[in-house]
Scaffold this active site. Structure first.
Site, PDB file in Angstrom:
ATOM      1  N   GLY A  51     -26.053   2.401  -0.335  1.00  0.00           N
ATOM      2  CA  GLY A  51     -24.904   3.318  -0.276  1.00  0.00           C
ATOM      3  C   GLY A  51     -23.659   2.472  -0.380  1.00  0.00           C
ATOM      4  N   ASP A  82       0.860  -1.189   0.000  1.00  0.00           N
ATOM      5  CA  ASP A  82       0.000   0.000   0.000  1.00  0.00           C
ATOM      6  C   ASP A  82       0.889   1.230   0.000  1.00  0.00           C
ATOM      7  OD1 ASP A  82      -3.260   0.118   0.777  1.00  0.00           O
ATOM      8  OD2 ASP A  82      -2.151   2.018   0.898  1.00  0.00           O
ATOM      9  N   ARG A 139     -18.207   5.008   3.629  1.00  0.00           N
ATOM     10  CA  ARG A 139     -18.168   5.633   2.303  1.00  0.00           C
ATOM     11  C   ARG A 139     -19.559   5.602   1.654  1.00  0.00           C
ATOM     12  NH1 ARG A 139     -13.007   2.495  -0.038  1.00  0.00           N
ATOM     13  NH2 ARG A 139     -14.157   0.780   0.922  1.00  0.00           N
ATOM     14  N   LYS A 176     -23.913  -0.237   5.860  1.00  0.00           N
ATOM     15  CA  LYS A 176     -24.691  -1.460   6.110  1.00  0.00           C
ATOM     16  C   LYS A 176     -24.156  -2.114   7.377  1.00  0.00           C
ATOM     17  CE  LYS A 176     -22.244  -4.771   3.245  1.00  0.00           C
ATOM     18  NZ  LYS A 176     -22.408  -5.813   2.273  1.00  0.00           N
ATOM     19  N   LYS A 190      -0.651   3.012   7.005  1.00  0.00           N
ATOM     20  CA  LYS A 190      -1.421   1.761   7.003  1.00  0.00           C
ATOM     21  C   LYS A 190      -0.463   0.568   7.082  1.00  0.00           C
ATOM     22  CE  LYS A 190      -5.495   1.352   4.693  1.00  0.00           C
ATOM     23  NZ  LYS A 190      -6.427   1.231   3.576  1.00  0.00           N
ATOM     24  N   CYS A 239     -19.476   0.563  -3.333  1.00  0.00           N
ATOM     25  CA  CYS A 239     -19.617  -0.219  -4.568  1.00  0.00           C
ATOM     26  C   CYS A 239     -20.836   0.166  -5.392  1.00  0.00           C
ATOM     27  CB  CYS A 239     -19.630  -1.697  -4.240  1.00  0.00           C
ATOM     28  SG  CYS A 239     -18.003  -2.255  -3.741  1.00  0.00           S
ATOM     29  N   ASN A 287     -23.375  -5.578 -10.262  1.00  0.00           N
ATOM     30  CA  ASN A 287     -23.674  -4.569  -9.235  1.00  0.00           C
ATOM     31  C   ASN A 287     -24.843  -3.676  -9.654  1.00  0.00           C
ATOM     32  OD1 ASN A 287     -21.882  -5.426  -7.386  1.00  0.00           O
ATOM     33  ND2 ASN A 287     -20.567  -3.640  -7.407  1.00  0.00           N
TER      34      ASN A 287
HETATM   35  P1  NAD Z   1      -9.994   0.797  -0.215  1.00  0.00           P
HETATM   36  O1  NAD Z   1      -9.999   2.262  -0.361  1.00  0.00           O
HETATM   37  O2  NAD Z   1     -10.428   0.170   1.074  1.00  0.00           O
HETATM   38  O3  NAD Z   1      -8.543   0.219  -0.526  1.00  0.00           O
HETATM   39  C1  NAD Z   1      -7.723   0.674  -1.558  1.00  0.00           C
HETATM   40  C2  NAD Z   1      -6.306   0.727  -1.032  1.00  0.00           C
HETATM   41  O4  NAD Z   1      -5.433   1.026  -2.119  1.00  0.00           O
HETATM   42  C3  NAD Z   1      -6.074   1.819   0.004  1.00  0.00           C
HETATM   43  O5  NAD Z   1      -5.492   1.258   1.166  1.00  0.00           O
HETATM   44  C4  NAD Z   1      -5.121   2.811  -0.682  1.00  0.00           C
HETATM   45  O6  NAD Z   1      -4.220   3.403   0.213  1.00  0.00           O
HETATM   46  C5  NAD Z   1      -4.422   1.882  -1.670  1.00  0.00           C
HETATM   47  N1  NAD Z   1      -3.842   2.581  -2.826  1.00  0.00           N
HETATM   48  C6  NAD Z   1      -4.402   3.549  -3.595  1.00  0.00           C
HETATM   49  N2  NAD Z   1      -3.560   3.910  -4.584  1.00  0.00           N
HETATM   50  C7  NAD Z   1      -2.458   3.133  -4.449  1.00  0.00           C
HETATM   51  C8  NAD Z   1      -1.245   3.040  -5.157  1.00  0.00           C
HETATM   52  N3  NAD Z   1      -1.009   3.814  -6.207  1.00  0.00           N
HETATM   53  N4  NAD Z   1      -0.319   2.140  -4.741  1.00  0.00           N
HETATM   54  C9  NAD Z   1      -0.557   1.350  -3.665  1.00  0.00           C
HETATM   55  N5  NAD Z   1      -1.700   1.398  -2.956  1.00  0.00           N
HETATM   56  C10 NAD Z   1      -2.649   2.277  -3.332  1.00  0.00           C
HETATM   57  O7  NAD Z   1     -10.895   0.237  -1.411  1.00  0.00           O
HETATM   58  P2  NAD Z   1     -11.650  -1.174  -1.498  1.00  0.00           P
HETATM   59  O8  NAD Z   1     -12.989  -1.056  -0.873  1.00  0.00           O
HETATM   60  O9  NAD Z   1     -10.741  -2.250  -1.075  1.00  0.00           O
HETATM   61  O10 NAD Z   1     -11.885  -1.252  -3.068  1.00  0.00           O
HETATM   62  C11 NAD Z   1     -10.834  -1.534  -3.961  1.00  0.00           C
HETATM   63  C12 NAD Z   1     -11.429  -1.899  -5.315  1.00  0.00           C
HETATM   64  O11 NAD Z   1     -12.218  -3.094  -5.186  1.00  0.00           O
HETATM   65  C13 NAD Z   1     -12.375  -0.840  -5.876  1.00  0.00           C
HETATM   66  O12 NAD Z   1     -12.255  -0.845  -7.277  1.00  0.00           O
HETATM   67  C14 NAD Z   1     -13.739  -1.356  -5.478  1.00  0.00           C
HETATM   68  O13 NAD Z   1     -14.752  -0.911  -6.327  1.00  0.00           O
HETATM   69  C15 NAD Z   1     -13.555  -2.843  -5.610  1.00  0.00           C
HETATM   70  N6  NAD Z   1     -14.451  -3.647  -4.777  1.00  0.00           N
HETATM   71  C16 NAD Z   1     -14.745  -3.266  -3.512  1.00  0.00           C
HETATM   72  C17 NAD Z   1     -15.572  -4.053  -2.735  1.00  0.00           C
HETATM   73  C18 NAD Z   1     -15.938  -3.639  -1.339  1.00  0.00           C
HETATM   74  O14 NAD Z   1     -16.902  -4.201  -0.794  1.00  0.00           O
HETATM   75  N7  NAD Z   1     -15.236  -2.701  -0.721  1.00  0.00           N
HETATM   76  C19 NAD Z   1     -16.092  -5.249  -3.248  1.00  0.00           C
HETATM   77  C20 NAD Z   1     -15.748  -5.630  -4.540  1.00  0.00           C
HETATM   78  C21 NAD Z   1     -14.925  -4.823  -5.296  1.00  0.00           C
END
Ligand code: NAD
Length: 429
Positions: free
Chosen positions: A257, A30, A327, A320, A35, A260, A208
Protein backbone atom coordinates in the site's frame (compact mmCIF):
# COMPACT_ATOMS: atom_id res chain seq x y z
CA UNK A 1 24.16 26.49 -2.35
CA UNK A 2 20.76 28.15 -2.03
CA UNK A 3 17.88 25.73 -2.50
CA UNK A 4 14.09 26.04 -2.46
CA UNK A 5 11.99 22.94 -2.00
CA UNK A 6 8.37 23.31 -3.02
CA UNK A 7 6.14 20.87 -1.13
CA UNK A 8 7.11 20.20 2.49
CA UNK A 9 5.72 16.68 2.79
CA UNK A 10 7.42 13.34 3.38
CA UNK A 11 9.85 13.91 0.50
CA UNK A 12 10.22 17.70 0.60
CA UNK A 13 10.75 18.03 4.34
CA UNK A 14 13.18 15.13 4.56
CA UNK A 15 15.15 16.33 1.51
CA UNK A 16 15.15 19.91 2.81
CA UNK A 17 16.43 18.89 6.24
CA UNK A 18 19.07 16.60 4.71
CA UNK A 19 20.30 19.20 2.21
CA UNK A 20 20.59 21.68 5.11
CA UNK A 21 22.54 19.08 7.07
CA UNK A 22 24.94 18.90 4.11
CA UNK A 23 25.55 22.62 4.57
CA UNK A 24 23.20 24.13 1.98
CA UNK A 25 20.87 27.04 2.63
CA UNK A 26 17.37 25.59 2.30
CA UNK A 27 13.94 27.17 2.23
CA UNK A 28 10.95 24.81 2.27
CA UNK A 29 7.73 26.08 0.72
CA UNK A 30 4.20 24.75 1.11
CA UNK A 31 0.82 26.14 0.11
CA UNK A 32 -0.68 24.61 3.24
CA UNK A 33 -0.22 27.60 5.51
CA UNK A 34 -1.12 25.66 8.66
CA UNK A 35 1.75 23.27 7.89
CA UNK A 36 4.14 26.21 7.48
CA UNK A 37 2.88 27.77 10.70
CA UNK A 38 3.49 24.49 12.54
CA UNK A 39 6.93 24.06 10.97
CA UNK A 40 7.91 27.57 11.98
CA UNK A 41 7.08 26.56 15.53
CA UNK A 42 9.18 23.43 14.90
CA UNK A 43 6.18 21.11 15.14
CA UNK A 44 6.92 18.32 12.68
CA UNK A 45 3.72 17.25 10.90
CA UNK A 46 4.86 13.69 10.10
CA UNK A 47 6.51 10.86 11.99
CA UNK A 48 9.85 9.93 10.48
CA UNK A 49 12.63 8.60 12.71
CA UNK A 50 15.36 11.24 13.26
CA UNK A 51 13.57 13.99 11.32
CA UNK A 52 12.57 16.20 14.23
CA UNK A 53 16.10 16.42 15.53
CA UNK A 54 17.49 17.16 12.06
CA UNK A 55 14.93 19.90 11.39
CA UNK A 56 15.50 21.54 14.78
CA UNK A 57 19.28 21.49 14.51
CA UNK A 58 19.39 22.96 11.01
CA UNK A 59 16.74 25.54 11.80
CA UNK A 60 18.74 26.59 14.86
CA UNK A 61 21.87 26.99 12.72
CA UNK A 62 19.95 29.15 10.26
CA UNK A 63 20.26 26.73 7.33
CA UNK A 64 16.61 25.67 7.16
CA UNK A 65 13.54 27.91 7.00
CA UNK A 66 9.88 27.61 6.00
CA UNK A 67 7.53 29.85 4.05
CA UNK A 68 4.26 29.82 2.16
CA UNK A 69 5.64 32.50 -0.18
CA UNK A 70 6.85 30.65 -3.27
CA UNK A 71 7.90 33.84 -5.10
CA UNK A 72 10.23 34.86 -2.28
CA UNK A 73 11.76 31.38 -2.16
CA UNK A 74 12.34 31.35 -5.92
CA UNK A 75 13.95 34.80 -5.83
CA UNK A 76 16.30 33.67 -3.06
CA UNK A 77 17.41 30.34 -4.55
CA UNK A 78 19.48 29.02 -7.42
CA UNK A 79 18.00 25.52 -7.40
CA UNK A 80 14.29 24.84 -7.01
CA UNK A 81 13.09 21.33 -6.28
CA UNK A 82 9.48 20.44 -7.01
CA UNK A 83 8.35 17.90 -4.39
CA UNK A 84 4.57 18.34 -4.39
CA UNK A 85 2.19 15.39 -4.46
CA UNK A 86 1.29 13.64 -7.71
CA UNK A 87 -1.83 11.77 -6.54
CA UNK A 88 -3.71 9.29 -8.69
CA UNK A 89 -6.74 10.38 -10.72
CA UNK A 90 -9.80 8.09 -10.92
CA UNK A 91 -8.44 6.56 -14.13
CA UNK A 92 -5.05 5.78 -12.58
CA UNK A 93 -3.16 8.59 -14.33
CA UNK A 94 -0.96 10.82 -12.18
CA UNK A 95 -2.59 14.16 -11.39
CA UNK A 96 0.01 16.71 -12.43
CA UNK A 97 -1.96 19.90 -11.74
CA UNK A 98 0.19 20.63 -8.67
CA UNK A 99 3.36 20.32 -10.76
CA UNK A 100 1.97 22.65 -13.42
CA UNK A 101 0.83 25.24 -10.92
CA UNK A 102 4.22 25.25 -9.18
CA UNK A 103 6.04 25.50 -12.53
CA UNK A 104 3.88 28.54 -13.37
CA UNK A 105 4.64 30.22 -10.04
CA UNK A 106 8.36 29.56 -10.43
CA UNK A 107 8.33 31.05 -13.93
CA UNK A 108 6.63 34.24 -12.77
CA UNK A 109 9.10 34.80 -9.94
CA UNK A 110 12.38 34.00 -11.75
CA UNK A 111 14.61 37.03 -12.18
CA UNK A 112 17.83 35.29 -13.29
CA UNK A 113 19.06 31.77 -14.16
CA UNK A 114 17.38 28.99 -12.17
CA UNK A 115 17.64 25.21 -12.18
CA UNK A 116 14.25 23.60 -11.67
CA UNK A 117 14.45 19.99 -10.54
CA UNK A 118 11.56 17.50 -10.56
CA UNK A 119 11.80 15.43 -7.39
CA UNK A 120 8.17 14.35 -7.32
CA UNK A 121 7.48 11.05 -9.05
CA UNK A 122 6.16 11.94 -12.50
CA UNK A 123 5.39 10.11 -15.74
CA UNK A 124 7.95 10.17 -18.52
CA UNK A 125 7.70 13.38 -20.58
CA UNK A 126 6.65 15.57 -17.64
CA UNK A 127 9.97 17.42 -17.88
CA UNK A 128 9.04 18.53 -21.36
CA UNK A 129 5.79 20.04 -20.03
CA UNK A 130 7.47 21.70 -17.07
CA UNK A 131 9.93 23.33 -19.45
CA UNK A 132 7.13 24.48 -21.74
CA UNK A 133 5.09 25.86 -18.83
CA UNK A 134 8.05 27.87 -17.54
CA UNK A 135 8.89 29.11 -21.02
CA UNK A 136 5.41 30.51 -21.66
CA UNK A 137 4.94 31.98 -18.17
CA UNK A 138 8.29 33.60 -17.42
CA UNK A 139 8.08 37.35 -17.03
CA UNK A 140 11.72 38.16 -17.66
CA UNK A 141 14.13 37.11 -20.37
CA UNK A 142 16.05 34.70 -18.19
CA UNK A 143 17.60 31.34 -18.94
CA UNK A 144 16.78 28.22 -16.97
CA UNK A 145 17.29 24.47 -16.95
CA UNK A 146 14.94 21.67 -16.02
CA UNK A 147 16.31 18.46 -14.50
CA UNK A 148 14.88 15.26 -13.09
CA UNK A 149 16.16 13.87 -9.81
CA UNK A 150 13.72 11.17 -8.70
CA UNK A 151 13.59 10.36 -5.01
CA UNK A 152 14.00 6.77 -3.84
CA UNK A 153 13.69 7.24 -0.09
CA UNK A 154 11.50 4.85 1.88
CA UNK A 155 9.36 6.18 4.67
CA UNK A 156 10.56 4.92 8.04
CA UNK A 157 14.21 5.06 6.94
CA UNK A 158 14.05 8.17 4.80
CA UNK A 159 16.98 10.03 6.33
CA UNK A 160 19.30 7.07 6.05
CA UNK A 161 18.13 6.52 2.46
CA UNK A 162 18.79 10.17 1.60
CA UNK A 163 22.21 10.28 3.26
CA UNK A 164 23.37 6.85 2.04
CA UNK A 165 21.53 6.27 -1.22
CA UNK A 166 22.21 3.25 -3.43
CA UNK A 167 22.41 5.74 -6.28
CA UNK A 168 21.48 9.27 -7.22
CA UNK A 169 19.79 9.58 -10.60
CA UNK A 170 20.09 12.87 -12.44
CA UNK A 171 18.32 13.55 -15.72
CA UNK A 172 19.69 16.68 -17.42
CA UNK A 173 19.88 18.50 -20.71
CA UNK A 174 22.91 20.68 -20.04
CA UNK A 175 26.39 20.41 -18.53
CA UNK A 176 25.60 23.38 -16.28
CA UNK A 177 22.59 21.61 -14.74
CA UNK A 178 24.62 18.44 -14.26
CA UNK A 179 27.40 20.33 -12.49
CA UNK A 180 24.99 22.08 -10.13
CA UNK A 181 23.25 18.84 -9.11
CA UNK A 182 26.60 17.04 -8.75
CA UNK A 183 27.78 19.79 -6.42
CA UNK A 184 24.56 19.66 -4.40
CA UNK A 185 25.04 15.98 -3.61
CA UNK A 186 28.86 15.98 -3.73
CA UNK A 187 29.31 15.61 0.02
CA UNK A 188 27.45 12.28 0.02
CA UNK A 189 30.02 10.56 -2.19
CA UNK A 190 27.22 8.34 -3.53
CA UNK A 191 27.19 6.68 -6.97
CA UNK A 192 25.56 8.98 -9.53
CA UNK A 193 23.92 8.08 -12.77
CA UNK A 194 23.50 10.93 -15.21
CA UNK A 195 20.93 10.41 -17.97
CA UNK A 196 18.57 12.38 -20.15
CA UNK A 197 15.42 13.66 -18.41
CA UNK A 198 13.03 11.07 -19.84
CA UNK A 199 15.20 8.14 -18.79
CA UNK A 200 15.50 9.53 -15.25
CA UNK A 201 11.71 9.89 -15.04
CA UNK A 202 11.25 6.37 -16.31
CA UNK A 203 13.83 4.89 -13.91
CA UNK A 204 11.60 5.89 -10.99
CA UNK A 205 8.36 4.41 -12.39
CA UNK A 206 10.12 1.28 -13.60
CA UNK A 207 11.88 0.76 -10.24
CA UNK A 208 8.72 1.08 -8.18
CA UNK A 209 6.76 -1.12 -10.56
CA UNK A 210 9.50 -3.73 -10.42
CA UNK A 211 9.40 -3.74 -6.61
CA UNK A 212 5.61 -4.07 -6.73
CA UNK A 213 6.06 -6.97 -9.14
CA UNK A 214 8.44 -8.71 -6.73
CA UNK A 215 5.88 -8.45 -3.93
CA UNK A 216 3.00 -9.68 -6.07
CA UNK A 217 5.13 -12.50 -7.45
CA UNK A 218 5.84 -13.73 -3.93
CA UNK A 219 2.20 -13.35 -2.98
CA UNK A 220 1.25 -15.53 -5.93
CA UNK A 221 3.89 -18.09 -4.90
CA UNK A 222 2.42 -17.94 -1.36
CA UNK A 223 -0.94 -19.03 -2.76
CA UNK A 224 0.72 -22.02 -4.42
CA UNK A 225 2.48 -22.78 -1.11
CA UNK A 226 -0.86 -22.82 0.69
CA UNK A 227 -2.33 -25.17 -1.90
CA UNK A 228 0.66 -27.49 -1.88
CA UNK A 229 1.71 -27.41 1.77
CA UNK A 230 5.09 -25.72 1.10
CA UNK A 231 6.37 -22.92 3.33
CA UNK A 232 6.72 -19.48 1.68
CA UNK A 233 9.29 -18.34 4.25
CA UNK A 234 11.66 -21.17 3.31
CA UNK A 235 10.94 -20.63 -0.38
CA UNK A 236 11.78 -16.91 -0.06
CA UNK A 237 14.95 -17.76 1.85
CA UNK A 238 16.09 -20.17 -0.82
CA UNK A 239 15.25 -17.82 -3.66
CA UNK A 240 16.85 -14.85 -1.92
CA UNK A 241 20.19 -16.64 -1.56
CA UNK A 242 20.52 -16.39 -5.32
CA UNK A 243 22.43 -13.15 -5.90
CA UNK A 244 20.54 -12.56 -9.13
CA UNK A 245 17.29 -12.42 -7.16
CA UNK A 246 18.24 -11.03 -3.71
CA UNK A 247 16.27 -11.43 -0.48
CA UNK A 248 14.64 -7.98 -0.25
CA UNK A 249 11.01 -7.49 -1.26
CA UNK A 250 10.36 -11.24 -1.22
CA UNK A 251 8.06 -11.11 1.80
CA UNK A 252 4.59 -12.53 1.27
CA UNK A 253 1.71 -10.86 3.07
CA UNK A 254 -1.43 -8.86 2.48
CA UNK A 255 0.18 -6.81 -0.26
CA UNK A 256 1.62 -3.35 -0.71
CA UNK A 257 0.00 0.00 0.00
CA UNK A 258 1.22 3.52 0.67
CA UNK A 259 1.55 6.64 -1.40
CA UNK A 260 4.11 5.22 -3.84
CA UNK A 261 3.78 1.67 -5.10
CA UNK A 262 0.02 1.55 -5.86
CA UNK A 263 -0.18 4.95 -7.53
CA UNK A 264 3.13 4.67 -9.37
CA UNK A 265 2.10 1.27 -10.69
CA UNK A 266 -1.18 2.76 -11.94
CA UNK A 267 0.56 5.77 -13.42
CA UNK A 268 3.12 3.58 -15.21
CA UNK A 269 0.39 1.36 -16.66
CA UNK A 270 -1.43 4.50 -17.73
CA UNK A 271 1.47 6.37 -19.36
CA UNK A 272 2.58 3.18 -21.13
CA UNK A 273 -0.92 2.80 -22.55
CA UNK A 274 -0.95 6.44 -23.63
CA UNK A 275 2.33 5.90 -25.43
CA UNK A 276 0.92 2.78 -27.13
CA UNK A 277 2.11 -0.12 -24.95
CA UNK A 278 -0.31 -2.37 -23.09
CA UNK A 279 1.55 -3.28 -19.89
CA UNK A 280 -0.48 -6.42 -19.06
CA UNK A 281 2.22 -7.74 -16.73
CA UNK A 282 1.72 -4.77 -14.40
CA UNK A 283 -2.07 -5.08 -14.58
CA UNK A 284 -1.68 -8.60 -13.18
CA UNK A 285 0.66 -7.30 -10.45
CA UNK A 286 -2.11 -4.95 -9.38
CA UNK A 287 -4.77 -7.66 -9.53
CA UNK A 288 -2.73 -10.02 -7.34
CA UNK A 289 -2.19 -7.21 -4.84
CA UNK A 290 -5.91 -6.50 -4.58
CA UNK A 291 -6.74 -10.20 -4.24
CA UNK A 292 -4.41 -10.60 -1.24
CA UNK A 293 -6.63 -8.36 0.87
CA UNK A 294 -9.68 -10.45 -0.09
CA UNK A 295 -7.76 -13.64 0.76
CA UNK A 296 -6.91 -12.20 4.17
CA UNK A 297 -10.56 -11.39 4.88
CA UNK A 298 -11.42 -14.97 3.84
CA UNK A 299 -8.87 -16.29 6.34
CA UNK A 300 -10.52 -14.21 9.07
CA UNK A 301 -13.96 -15.51 8.06
CA UNK A 302 -12.75 -19.10 7.96
CA UNK A 303 -11.25 -18.73 11.42
CA UNK A 304 -14.15 -16.94 13.10
CA UNK A 305 -17.06 -18.57 11.23
CA UNK A 306 -19.36 -15.51 11.34
CA UNK A 307 -17.85 -12.02 11.38
CA UNK A 308 -21.03 -10.30 12.58
CA UNK A 309 -20.87 -9.15 16.21
CA UNK A 310 -17.30 -10.44 16.57
CA UNK A 311 -14.68 -8.13 18.04
CA UNK A 312 -11.41 -7.99 16.13
CA UNK A 313 -8.18 -6.53 17.48
CA UNK A 314 -6.26 -4.94 14.63
CA UNK A 315 -2.53 -4.48 15.24
CA UNK A 316 -1.00 -1.99 12.83
CA UNK A 317 -2.75 0.62 10.72
CA UNK A 318 0.03 2.49 8.89
CA UNK A 319 0.84 1.13 5.45
CA UNK A 320 4.18 -0.09 6.80
CA UNK A 321 6.18 0.06 10.04
CA UNK A 322 8.06 3.16 11.26
CA UNK A 323 5.75 5.65 9.63
CA UNK A 324 2.43 7.30 10.46
CA UNK A 325 1.47 7.38 6.77
CA UNK A 326 -2.04 6.01 6.22
CA UNK A 327 -2.29 6.77 2.50
CA UNK A 328 -3.56 3.69 0.63
CA UNK A 329 -2.83 1.53 3.69
CA UNK A 330 -4.22 -2.03 3.35
CA UNK A 331 -5.75 -1.56 6.83
CA UNK A 332 -8.32 0.81 5.31
CA UNK A 333 -9.92 -1.72 2.94
CA UNK A 334 -9.60 -4.53 5.48
CA UNK A 335 -11.21 -2.66 8.39
CA UNK A 336 -13.97 -1.20 6.22
CA UNK A 337 -14.86 -4.64 4.90
CA UNK A 338 -14.85 -6.18 8.40
CA UNK A 339 -17.05 -3.34 9.67
CA UNK A 340 -19.46 -3.74 6.78
CA UNK A 341 -19.71 -7.42 7.72
CA UNK A 342 -20.69 -6.36 11.24
CA UNK A 343 -17.42 -6.70 13.16
CA UNK A 344 -16.41 -4.40 15.99
CA UNK A 345 -12.86 -3.12 15.65
CA UNK A 346 -10.37 -2.38 18.42
CA UNK A 347 -7.20 -1.03 16.83
CA UNK A 348 -3.70 -0.07 17.84
CA UNK A 349 -0.84 1.47 15.90
CA UNK A 350 2.33 2.85 17.54
CA UNK A 351 2.33 6.06 15.44
CA UNK A 352 -0.58 6.31 13.01
CA UNK A 353 -3.55 6.66 15.37
CA UNK A 354 -3.95 10.41 14.89
CA UNK A 355 -4.06 10.07 11.11
CA UNK A 356 -6.24 6.94 11.32
CA UNK A 357 -8.83 8.76 13.45
CA UNK A 358 -9.60 11.00 10.48
CA UNK A 359 -10.23 7.98 8.23
CA UNK A 360 -12.18 5.45 10.30
CA UNK A 361 -15.59 5.72 11.92
CA UNK A 362 -16.68 3.47 14.77
CA UNK A 363 -13.23 2.10 15.55
CA UNK A 364 -12.10 1.93 19.16
CA UNK A 365 -8.50 3.18 19.18
CA UNK A 366 -6.43 1.59 21.94
CA UNK A 367 -3.27 2.69 23.67
CA UNK A 368 -1.43 -0.59 23.20
CA UNK A 369 -1.76 -4.07 21.73
CA UNK A 370 -2.98 -5.57 25.02
CA UNK A 371 -5.82 -3.08 25.35
CA UNK A 372 -6.83 -3.90 21.76
CA UNK A 373 -6.80 -7.64 22.49
CA UNK A 374 -8.88 -7.33 25.67
CA UNK A 375 -12.17 -9.17 25.11
CA UNK A 376 -11.53 -9.59 21.35
CA UNK A 377 -12.32 -12.76 19.41
CA UNK A 378 -9.00 -12.64 17.57
CA UNK A 379 -5.94 -10.53 16.82
CA UNK A 380 -5.08 -9.69 13.26
CA UNK A 381 -1.61 -8.40 12.33
CA UNK A 382 -1.83 -5.85 9.53
CA UNK A 383 1.47 -3.92 9.87
CA UNK A 384 4.70 -5.58 10.99
CA UNK A 385 5.87 -3.08 13.62
CA UNK A 386 8.90 -4.49 15.46
CA UNK A 387 7.19 -4.07 18.82
CA UNK A 388 4.51 -6.60 17.81
CA UNK A 389 7.24 -9.21 17.40
CA UNK A 390 8.19 -8.65 21.05
CA UNK A 391 4.70 -8.94 22.56
CA UNK A 392 4.13 -10.99 25.69
CA UNK A 393 2.04 -13.62 23.96
CA UNK A 394 1.03 -15.38 27.17
CA UNK A 395 -0.44 -12.11 28.42
CA UNK A 396 -2.12 -11.53 25.07
CA UNK A 397 -3.67 -14.99 25.16
CA UNK A 398 -5.24 -14.37 28.56
CA UNK A 399 -6.87 -11.18 27.30
CA UNK A 400 -8.46 -12.73 24.21
CA UNK A 401 -11.81 -14.55 24.19
CA UNK A 402 -10.08 -17.31 22.25
CA UNK A 403 -6.39 -17.76 21.40
CA UNK A 404 -6.55 -16.87 17.72
CA UNK A 405 -4.04 -14.80 15.72
CA UNK A 406 -4.40 -14.19 12.01
CA UNK A 407 -1.12 -12.76 10.81
CA UNK A 408 -1.02 -10.90 7.50
CA UNK A 409 2.74 -10.27 7.78
CA UNK A 410 4.18 -13.61 8.97
CA UNK A 411 5.87 -12.08 12.01
CA UNK A 412 5.69 -15.15 14.26
CA UNK A 413 7.07 -18.65 14.17
CA UNK A 414 4.05 -20.98 13.73
CA UNK A 415 5.59 -23.72 15.93
CA UNK A 416 6.15 -21.28 18.78
CA UNK A 417 2.60 -19.96 18.57
CA UNK A 418 1.10 -23.41 18.41
CA UNK A 419 3.29 -24.42 21.37
CA UNK A 420 1.77 -21.56 23.34
CA UNK A 421 -1.71 -22.87 22.55
CA UNK A 422 -2.69 -20.40 19.84
CA UNK A 423 -4.54 -21.15 16.67
CA UNK A 424 -2.23 -19.30 14.30
CA UNK A 425 -3.09 -18.52 10.69
CA UNK A 426 -0.49 -16.85 8.47
CA UNK A 427 0.30 -16.41 4.78
CA UNK A 428 1.71 -19.09 2.49
CA UNK A 429 2.59 -21.65 5.14
P1 NAD B 1 3.06 14.80 0.61
O1 NAD B 1 1.61 14.85 0.33
O2 NAD B 1 3.55 14.32 1.94
O3 NAD B 1 3.71 16.23 0.38
C1 NAD B 1 3.39 17.09 -0.67
C2 NAD B 1 3.34 18.49 -0.12
O4 NAD B 1 3.17 19.40 -1.21
C3 NAD B 1 2.16 18.75 0.82
O5 NAD B 1 2.64 19.29 2.04
C4 NAD B 1 1.28 19.75 0.06
O6 NAD B 1 0.64 20.66 0.92
C5 NAD B 1 2.32 20.43 -0.82
N1 NAD B 1 1.75 21.06 -2.02
C6 NAD B 1 0.84 20.55 -2.89
N2 NAD B 1 0.60 21.42 -3.89
C7 NAD B 1 1.40 22.49 -3.66
C8 NAD B 1 1.60 23.71 -4.33
N3 NAD B 1 0.94 24.00 -5.44
N4 NAD B 1 2.49 24.60 -3.82
C9 NAD B 1 3.17 24.31 -2.68
N5 NAD B 1 3.02 23.16 -2.00
C10 NAD B 1 2.14 22.25 -2.48
O7 NAD B 1 3.69 13.90 -0.55
P2 NAD B 1 5.07 13.09 -0.53
O8 NAD B 1 4.85 11.75 0.06
O9 NAD B 1 6.14 13.95 0.01
O10 NAD B 1 5.29 12.88 -2.09
C11 NAD B 1 5.69 13.93 -2.93
C12 NAD B 1 6.15 13.35 -4.26
O11 NAD B 1 7.30 12.51 -4.04
C13 NAD B 1 5.12 12.46 -4.93
O12 NAD B 1 5.25 12.60 -6.32
C14 NAD B 1 5.54 11.07 -4.52
O13 NAD B 1 5.14 10.09 -5.42
C15 NAD B 1 7.04 11.19 -4.51
N6 NAD B 1 7.73 10.25 -3.63
C16 NAD B 1 7.23 9.95 -2.41
C17 NAD B 1 7.91 9.08 -1.58
C18 NAD B 1 7.35 8.71 -0.24
O14 NAD B 1 7.83 7.71 0.34
N7 NAD B 1 6.39 9.43 0.31
C19 NAD B 1 9.12 8.52 -1.99
C20 NAD B 1 9.63 8.88 -3.24
C21 NAD B 1 8.93 9.74 -4.05
Amino acid sequence: MKIAIIGAGYVGLVSGACFAELGHQVICVDNDSSKIKALNKLHIPIYEPGLEELVKRNHRHGRLSFTADIARAVKDSLVIFIAVGTPPKENGEADLTGIESVARSIARAMDSYRLIVEKSTVPVETGKWVKHTIEINKKKKVTFDVASNPEFLREGQAIKNFMQPDRIVIGVESKKAEEIVRELYGALGAPMLVTDIKSAELIKHASNSFLAMKISFMNAVASVCELSGADIERVAEGMGMDKRIGRSFLNAGIGFGGFCLPKDLDAFISISEKLGYNFNLLKEVKKINESKKQDFIKKIENSLWNIKEKTIAVLGLAFKPDTDDMRFAPSIDIIEKLQSDGAKIRAFDPQATQKAKVIFRGVKFCSDAYEAAKGSDCVIIVTEWSEFKELNLKKLKKLLKQPLIIDGRNIYDPHKLEGLGFKYVSIGR
